[in-house]
Design an enzyme around this catalytic site. Structure first.
Site, PDB file in Angstrom:
ATOM      1  N   ARG A 155      -1.206 -14.285  10.953  1.00  0.00           N
ATOM      2  CA  ARG A 155      -2.457 -14.005  11.659  1.00  0.00           C
ATOM      3  C   ARG A 155      -3.518 -14.998  11.188  1.00  0.00           C
ATOM      4  O   ARG A 155      -3.555 -15.351  10.016  1.00  0.00           O
ATOM      5  CB  ARG A 155      -2.954 -12.594  11.349  1.00  0.00           C
ATOM      6  CG  ARG A 155      -2.148 -11.486  11.946  1.00  0.00           C
ATOM      7  CD  ARG A 155      -2.827 -10.146  11.761  1.00  0.00           C
ATOM      8  NE  ARG A 155      -2.935  -9.736  10.379  1.00  0.00           N
ATOM      9  CZ  ARG A 155      -4.029  -9.791   9.639  1.00  0.00           C
ATOM     10  NH1 ARG A 155      -5.166 -10.256  10.158  1.00  0.00           N
ATOM     11  NH2 ARG A 155      -4.030  -9.388   8.396  1.00  0.00           N
TER      12      ARG A 155
ATOM     13  N   TYR B 142       2.844 -16.489  17.233  1.00  0.00           N
ATOM     14  CA  TYR B 142       3.339 -15.737  16.074  1.00  0.00           C
ATOM     15  C   TYR B 142       2.730 -14.337  15.928  1.00  0.00           C
ATOM     16  O   TYR B 142       1.512 -14.167  16.073  1.00  0.00           O
ATOM     17  CB  TYR B 142       3.037 -16.528  14.787  1.00  0.00           C
ATOM     18  CG  TYR B 142       3.872 -16.057  13.604  1.00  0.00           C
ATOM     19  CD1 TYR B 142       5.135 -16.576  13.379  1.00  0.00           C
ATOM     20  CD2 TYR B 142       3.406 -15.068  12.735  1.00  0.00           C
ATOM     21  CE1 TYR B 142       5.913 -16.137  12.318  1.00  0.00           C
ATOM     22  CE2 TYR B 142       4.171 -14.622  11.664  1.00  0.00           C
ATOM     23  CZ  TYR B 142       5.425 -15.170  11.464  1.00  0.00           C
ATOM     24  OH  TYR B 142       6.193 -14.732  10.419  1.00  0.00           O
TER      25      TYR B 142
ATOM     26  N   LYS C 130      -1.844  -5.555  16.400  1.00  0.00           N
ATOM     27  CA  LYS C 130      -3.156  -5.571  15.752  1.00  0.00           C
ATOM     28  C   LYS C 130      -4.305  -5.622  16.775  1.00  0.00           C
ATOM     29  O   LYS C 130      -5.348  -4.986  16.588  1.00  0.00           O
ATOM     30  CB  LYS C 130      -3.254  -6.753  14.788  1.00  0.00           C
ATOM     31  CG  LYS C 130      -2.183  -6.742  13.700  1.00  0.00           C
ATOM     32  CD  LYS C 130      -2.273  -5.514  12.831  1.00  0.00           C
ATOM     33  CE  LYS C 130      -1.234  -5.517  11.731  1.00  0.00           C
ATOM     34  NZ  LYS C 130      -1.299  -4.322  10.904  1.00  0.00           N
TER      35      LYS C 130
ATOM     36  N   HIS D 183      -5.062   1.953  10.300  1.00  0.00           N
ATOM     37  CA  HIS D 183      -4.030   1.059   9.757  1.00  0.00           C
ATOM     38  C   HIS D 183      -3.235   1.866   8.716  1.00  0.00           C
ATOM     39  O   HIS D 183      -3.376   1.646   7.512  1.00  0.00           O
ATOM     40  CB  HIS D 183      -4.748  -0.145   9.115  1.00  0.00           C
ATOM     41  CG  HIS D 183      -3.841  -1.264   8.744  1.00  0.00           C
ATOM     42  ND1 HIS D 183      -4.211  -2.229   7.834  1.00  0.00           N
ATOM     43  CD2 HIS D 183      -2.597  -1.594   9.145  1.00  0.00           C
ATOM     44  CE1 HIS D 183      -3.227  -3.090   7.700  1.00  0.00           C
ATOM     45  NE2 HIS D 183      -2.237  -2.739   8.483  1.00  0.00           N
TER      46      HIS D 183
ATOM     47  N   SER E 112      -2.678  -5.283   2.405  1.00  0.00           N
ATOM     48  CA  SER E 112      -1.359  -5.926   2.342  1.00  0.00           C
ATOM     49  C   SER E 112      -0.921  -6.105   0.888  1.00  0.00           C
ATOM     50  O   SER E 112      -1.741  -6.088  -0.035  1.00  0.00           O
ATOM     51  CB  SER E 112      -1.383  -7.258   3.076  1.00  0.00           C
ATOM     52  OG  SER E 112      -2.425  -8.032   2.578  1.00  0.00           O
ATOM     53  N   ALA E 113       0.390  -6.257   0.699  1.00  0.00           N
ATOM     54  CA  ALA E 113       1.023  -6.471  -0.619  1.00  0.00           C
ATOM     55  C   ALA E 113       0.919  -5.243  -1.537  1.00  0.00           C
ATOM     56  O   ALA E 113       0.897  -5.374  -2.755  1.00  0.00           O
ATOM     57  CB  ALA E 113       0.460  -7.703  -1.314  1.00  0.00           C
ATOM     58  N   CYS E 114       0.842  -4.044  -0.943  1.00  0.00           N
ATOM     59  CA  CYS E 114       0.821  -2.820  -1.757  1.00  0.00           C
ATOM     60  C   CYS E 114       2.054  -1.945  -1.492  1.00  0.00           C
ATOM     61  O   CYS E 114       2.105  -0.797  -1.923  1.00  0.00           O
ATOM     62  CB  CYS E 114      -0.445  -2.016  -1.475  1.00  0.00           C
ATOM     63  SG  CYS E 114      -1.924  -2.786  -2.140  1.00  0.00           S
TER      64      CYS E 114
ATOM     65  N   LYS F 148       3.423  -0.900   1.591  1.00  0.00           N
ATOM     66  CA  LYS F 148       3.233   0.133   2.612  1.00  0.00           C
ATOM     67  C   LYS F 148       4.543   0.505   3.322  1.00  0.00           C
ATOM     68  O   LYS F 148       4.846   1.691   3.487  1.00  0.00           O
ATOM     69  CB  LYS F 148       2.227  -0.427   3.622  1.00  0.00           C
ATOM     70  CG  LYS F 148       1.561   0.593   4.464  1.00  0.00           C
ATOM     71  CD  LYS F 148       0.404  -0.061   5.186  1.00  0.00           C
ATOM     72  CE  LYS F 148       0.139   0.615   6.493  1.00  0.00           C
ATOM     73  NZ  LYS F 148      -0.563  -0.244   7.427  1.00  0.00           N
TER      74      LYS F 148
ATOM     75  N   ASN G 188       7.504   0.099   2.152  1.00  0.00           N
ATOM     76  CA  ASN G 188       8.367   0.778   1.161  1.00  0.00           C
ATOM     77  C   ASN G 188       8.019   2.260   1.070  1.00  0.00           C
ATOM     78  O   ASN G 188       8.907   3.116   1.019  1.00  0.00           O
ATOM     79  CB  ASN G 188       8.212   0.151  -0.235  1.00  0.00           C
ATOM     80  CG  ASN G 188       8.656  -1.302  -0.265  1.00  0.00           C
ATOM     81  OD1 ASN G 188       9.159  -1.811   0.730  1.00  0.00           O
ATOM     82  ND2 ASN G 188       8.466  -1.975  -1.389  1.00  0.00           N
TER      83      ASN G 188
ATOM     84  N   ASP H 164       2.943   1.279   9.968  1.00  0.00           N
ATOM     85  CA  ASP H 164       1.771   0.390  10.011  1.00  0.00           C
ATOM     86  C   ASP H 164       0.528   0.980  10.671  1.00  0.00           C
ATOM     87  O   ASP H 164      -0.572   0.724  10.208  1.00  0.00           O
ATOM     88  CB  ASP H 164       2.161  -0.912  10.723  1.00  0.00           C
ATOM     89  CG  ASP H 164       1.171  -2.040  10.484  1.00  0.00           C
ATOM     90  OD1 ASP H 164       0.636  -2.120   9.367  1.00  0.00           O
ATOM     91  OD2 ASP H 164       0.921  -2.834  11.406  1.00  0.00           O
TER      92      ASP H 164
ATOM     93  N   ARG I 167       9.355 -12.701   8.692  1.00  0.00           N
ATOM     94  CA  ARG I 167       9.348 -11.333   9.245  1.00  0.00           C
ATOM     95  C   ARG I 167      10.688 -10.919   9.828  1.00  0.00           C
ATOM     96  O   ARG I 167      11.479 -11.762  10.230  1.00  0.00           O
ATOM     97  CB  ARG I 167       8.312 -11.260  10.380  1.00  0.00           C
ATOM     98  CG  ARG I 167       6.875 -11.483   9.945  1.00  0.00           C
ATOM     99  CD  ARG I 167       6.262 -10.219   9.447  1.00  0.00           C
ATOM    100  NE  ARG I 167       4.998 -10.443   8.760  1.00  0.00           N
ATOM    101  CZ  ARG I 167       4.214  -9.469   8.362  1.00  0.00           C
ATOM    102  NH1 ARG I 167       4.541  -8.207   8.572  1.00  0.00           N
ATOM    103  NH2 ARG I 167       3.092  -9.724   7.713  1.00  0.00           N
TER     104      ARG I 167
ATOM    105  N   GLY J  71      10.899   5.058  -5.454  1.00  0.00           N
ATOM    106  CA  GLY J  71      11.226   6.465  -5.160  1.00  0.00           C
ATOM    107  C   GLY J  71      10.473   7.439  -6.044  1.00  0.00           C
ATOM    108  O   GLY J  71      10.253   8.598  -5.665  1.00  0.00           O
TER     109      GLY J  71
HETATM  110  O1  O2Y Z   1       1.278 -12.241  10.130  1.00  0.00           O
HETATM  111  C1  O2Y Z   1       1.290 -11.546  11.136  1.00  0.00           C
HETATM  112  O2  O2Y Z   1       1.051 -11.992  12.248  1.00  0.00           O
HETATM  113  C2  O2Y Z   1       1.628 -10.150  11.055  1.00  0.00           C
HETATM  114  S1  O2Y Z   1       0.474  -9.219  10.162  1.00  0.00           S
HETATM  115  C3  O2Y Z   1       1.153  -7.651   9.988  1.00  0.00           C
HETATM  116  C4  O2Y Z   1       2.388  -7.371  10.523  1.00  0.00           C
HETATM  117  C5  O2Y Z   1       2.928  -6.103  10.385  1.00  0.00           C
HETATM  118  C6  O2Y Z   1       2.208  -5.159   9.745  1.00  0.00           C
HETATM  119  N1  O2Y Z   1       0.987  -5.419   9.223  1.00  0.00           N
HETATM  120  C7  O2Y Z   1       0.463  -6.641   9.305  1.00  0.00           C
HETATM  121  C8  O2Y Z   1      -0.902  -6.814   8.678  1.00  0.00           C
HETATM  122  O3  O2Y Z   1      -1.422  -7.908   8.575  1.00  0.00           O
HETATM  123  O4  O2Y Z   1      -1.473  -5.788   8.290  1.00  0.00           O
HETATM  124 MN    MN Z   2      -0.491  -3.935   8.826  1.00  0.00          MN
END
Ligand code: O2Y
Ligand code: MN
Length: 595
Positions: free
Chosen positions: A69, A211, A220, A240, A262-264, A266, A268, A287, A378, A504
C-alpha cells in the site's frame, strides 16, 4: 448484464474514457477464474506451481515499485479539508478528478475492462454492501474472486435500483497495437499512482498500482476507508479487526473482535489454537469487522471478506499452522521465492531452502544478500479452506460481540493485559494504542507510533470525530456494550528475552477475559485499569516463572506518567474535534497516575 440503469450508465461512461478493447461482465464462475489465470500464464505474469505439492496455485512477481500500500499516494477528497482531519492526505475533489481523468483517458487501450460485481459480506445480509469494481487487471479479478463474493448473484441482489459503491481501477499501462505484458507486471510510475477516496459520493478511484490494498478495492478502500464514513453517517462500525469465537469447556461461546497495528500477529490470533484444555477457538475473520446494533440491542459482527490476504514471511507451522493449512491449494502467492521443485518459500516458513528464484526473478541461495521473498509477500486464500473456520462465519445476522481487544507491540511499560474500567476508558485505551517499530539493533530505542484503533491509515474522516462515534455507539449499546481490554504479548525482560510465550498460550489471556465477564476471575485495580490478580491467570502447563509473571503484570507508574505529554500532544492535533469525553479520560488518567 444488469437492469440497473445507474450501473449501465457508469460502465458506459468509464468505457468511453478508458477506451478498452473489450468489456467483460464477471459472472464469478470457476471457469472465469481459470480463464483469468490462463490469460496471465500466457502473458508470462503468472507461474503455475507444482500441482502435486500446491494444487491449483500460482505465483506472481510484481514490479519492485509496486509491492505494498502506498500511504503517501492515498488521498481522501472532500469539500472541506477539515472533515478529513490531520491524519489524511486531503485534496479538493474537482482538482483530483481532473488530474485523474487525464490519466484514465485511454488508459485501458489494448486491454479488457472487467466489471466485477462484488458483495462485502454474505449476499443479502443486513450488514453487507455491494460494490462494483471496474479494472483492467485479470490479477485483480482472480484475487477479488477469492477475497469477496463475485458475480451474477450479486447483480441479482443489486436489482434495478439497488445502491452500489463504484470502484474504478486501472493499472495505468495501456498497450500499443500488438504489444503484450510479456512477463512484466503492469503498473505506472510511483508519481502517477493515485489511491483516491471520495467519501461524500461513496466513490473510489485507483490508478497506477496493481498490488494488494491499492487494487483490490473491496478491502482497505471500501471496507475500511469508505465504510468508516458510511458507518459514522449510518450509525454502525467499520473496524480494522479480526473476529474469533472462543468456546469454554461448559460450551459458552464468546465472540471477540480485536484491533492491532501491523506486525502484531493479527492473523495468528485470528487462527489461534488454544493450549488450555477444553477451550476451542474458531476464526471468523482476520482483518476487518463490520458491526451493527441488532433489534435485540446486541452488537452483531460480520467479516465482509471471504478470503485471507496474509503476509507470507514469518508464517510457519509453528507461528500459524491453520494459515499454513489454508494455503495448501487454490492459492495465489505474490512476491514469494520460487523453489527448484516449483513450490513457494519465504523467510520464516520454518524449513530451509538451499536454492531458488527470488521475488525479483533472480537466482537465490541462503548466501544471497537480498531476501528471497519480499517482506510484504502475500498469499490470497479462500477463508473456507481454514480448518478452524467458524460454522457461523457466513451467518448473515453476524455474531454477537462480547469483547473488544486493542493492542500493540511494546517491549516495556504496557502489561500483558488490562481491563478497562468502563466503555469510555476502553475508548481511551483504543485511542492511545501504540506500537514500537521493530528495532534493527537491541541497543537502539525503537520509536513509538500511535495508531488509534489500528485505524490511522484507514479512517477517512477526522479521528476526533471517529472517537466521538465510538462514544456514541457506547451510549446506544448501554449495558449490551462489549467489555474492552488492552493486551501486549511483546514485553521483554532486561536481557531482551520475551516474557510471554505467545501464540497458542495467548488463549490464557483470552480465558481470563471470558472469566471476567462471567465473574469467575479476580482482578486488581491499578491506576491504568484492572489487571489479573497473581493467581487468576491460568498458567497450568506453561513455563512462566513467578518473577516473569510479576514483570508481565507490573505497572510502572513513573513510566506511564512520562508518556502523558506525548499522548496529550497526539490528541491535541485534533483541536476542536477532540471529544470532551476524551479530554476527561486523559485528565482522569493523569490524576490517577498522580500527575
Ligand atoms: O500491502 C498491501 O497492499 C496489503 S495491506 C494489508 C493486507 C491485508 C491485511 N491488512 C493489511 C494492512 O495493511 O492492514
Ligand atoms: Mn489489515
Amino acid at each position: 448484464m444488469t437492469k440497473n440503469e445507474k450501473l449501465k450508465q457508469w460502465v458506459s461512461e468509464m468505457k468511453k474514457i478508458c477506451t478498452p478493447d473489450a468489456v467483460h461482465w464477471c459472472d464469478g464462475s470457476k471457469d472465469e477464474y481459470d480463464r483469468m489465470l490462463e490469460i496471465m500464464l500466457d502473458a508470462g505474469i503468472a507461474m503455475k506451481l507444482d500441482e502435486s505439492k500446491r494444487p491449483n496455485s500460482f505465483l506472481f512477481r510484481s514490479d519492485p515499485s509496486d509491492v505494498a500500500r502506498v500511504e503517501d499516494r492515498t488521498y481522501v477528497a472532500s469539500r472541506k479539508k477539515e472533515d478529513v482531519g490531520p491524519t489524511n492526505n486531503w485534496v479538493e475533489p474537482k482538482e483530483l478528478k481532473e488530474k485523474m481523468l487525464k490519466l484514465y483517458n485511454g488508459c485501458m487501450k489494448g486491454r479488457t475492462m472487467y466489471v466485477i460485481p462484488f458483495s462485502m459480506g454474505p449476499i443479502g445480509s443486513p450488514i453487507s454492501k455491494i460494490g462494483i469494481e471496474m479494472t483492467d487487471s485479470p490479477y485483480v479479478v482472480a484475487n477479488m474472486h477469492i477475497m469477496t463474493r463475485v458475480g451474477t448473484k450479486v447483480l441479482e441482489a443489486l436489482g434495478a435500483d439497488g445502491e452500489f459503491i463504484p470502484c474504478m481501477h486501472s493499472v495505468g499501462k495501456p498497450l500499443a497495437q500488438g504489444e503484450t505484458d510479456n512477463g512484466k507486471w503492469p503498473c505506472a510510475p510511483i508519481e502517477q499512482k493515485y489511491i483516491s477516496h471520495f467519501p461524500e459520493e461513496n466513490l473510489i478511484w485507483s490508478y497506477g498500482s496493481g498490488y494488494g490494498g491499492n487494487a483490490l478495492l473491496g478491502k482497505k478502500c471500501l471496507a475500511l476507508r469508505i465504510a468508516s464514513v458510511m458507518a459514522k453517517r449510518e450509525g454502525w462500525m467499520a473496524e480494522h479487526m479480526l473476529i474469533l469465537r472462543l468456546t469454554n469447556p461448559e460450551g459458552r461461546k464468546f465472540h471477540i473482535a480485536a484491533a492491532f497495528p501491523s506486525a502484531c500477529g493479527k492473523t495468528n490470533l485470528a487462527m489461534l489454537q488454544p493450549t488450555i484444555k477444553g477451550w476451542k477457538c474458531e476464526c471468523i475473520g482476520d482483518d476487518i469487522a463490520w458491526m451493527k446494533i441488532a433489534p435485540d440491542g446486541s452488537l452483531r459482527a460480520i467479516n465482509p471478506e471471504s478470503g485471507f490476504f496474509g503476509v507470507a514471511p514469518g508464517t510457519s507451522y509453528e507461528s500459524n499452522p491453520m494459515a499454513m493449512e489454508s494455503i495448501r491449494k487454490n492459492t495465489i502467492f505474490t512476491n514469494c521465492l520460487l523453489t527448484d521443485d516449483n513450490d513457494i518459500w519465504w523467510e520464516g516458513i520454518g524449513v530451509p531452502c538451499k536454492h531458488g528464484v527470488d521475488w525479483k526473478g533472480k537466482e537465490w541461495t541462503p548466501e544471497s544478500k537480498e531476501k528471497g521473498a519480499h517482506p510484504n509477500a502475500r498469499f490470497t486464500a479462500p477463508a473456507r479452506q481454514c480448518p478452524v473456520i467458524c460454522p457461523d462465519w457466513e451467518n448473515p445476522e453476524g455474531v454477537p460481540i462480547d469483547i473488544f481487544i486493542f493492542g500493540g507491540r511494546r517491549t516495556s511499560v504496557v502489561p500483558l493485559v488490562t481491563e478497562s474500567f468502563d466503555w469510555d476508558h476502553g475508548v481511551y485505551l483504543g485511542a492511545t494504542a501504540a506500537s514500537e517499530a521493530t528495532a534493527a539493533a537491541l541497543d537502539v530505542k525503537s520509536k513509538l507510533r500511535r495508531d488509534p484503533f489500528a485505524m490511522l491509515p484507514f479512517c477517512a474522516y477526522d479521528m476526533g470525530d471517529y472517537w466521538q462515534h465510538w462514544f456514541d455507539m457506547g451510549d446506544r449499546l448501554g449495558k449490551k456494550a462489549p467489555k474492552i481490554f488492552y493486551v501486549n504479548w511483546f514485553r521483554k525482560d532486561a536481557d531482551g528475552k520475551w516474557l510471554w510465550p505467545g501464540f497458542g498460550d495467548n488463549s490464557r489471556v483470552l480465558k481470563w477475559m471470558c472469566d471476567r465477564i462471567e465473574g469467575k476471575a479476580e482482578c486488581v485495580e491499578t491506576p491504568i485499569g484492572r489487571l489479573p490478580s497473581k493467581t487468576s491467570l491460568d498458567l497450568s502447563g506453561v513455563k512462566v516463572t513467578g518473577k516473569d509473571l510479576e514483570e508481565l503484570l507490573k505497572v510502572d507508574v513513573q513510566a506511564w506518567k512520562s508518556e502523558l505529554p506525548e499522548i496529550e500532544e497526539f490528541m491535541n492535533q485534533f483541536k476542536d474535534r477532540l471529544p470532551e469525553r476524551m479530554k476527561k479520560q486523559f485528565a482522569k488518567m493523569k490524576k490517577q497516575l498522580g500527575g
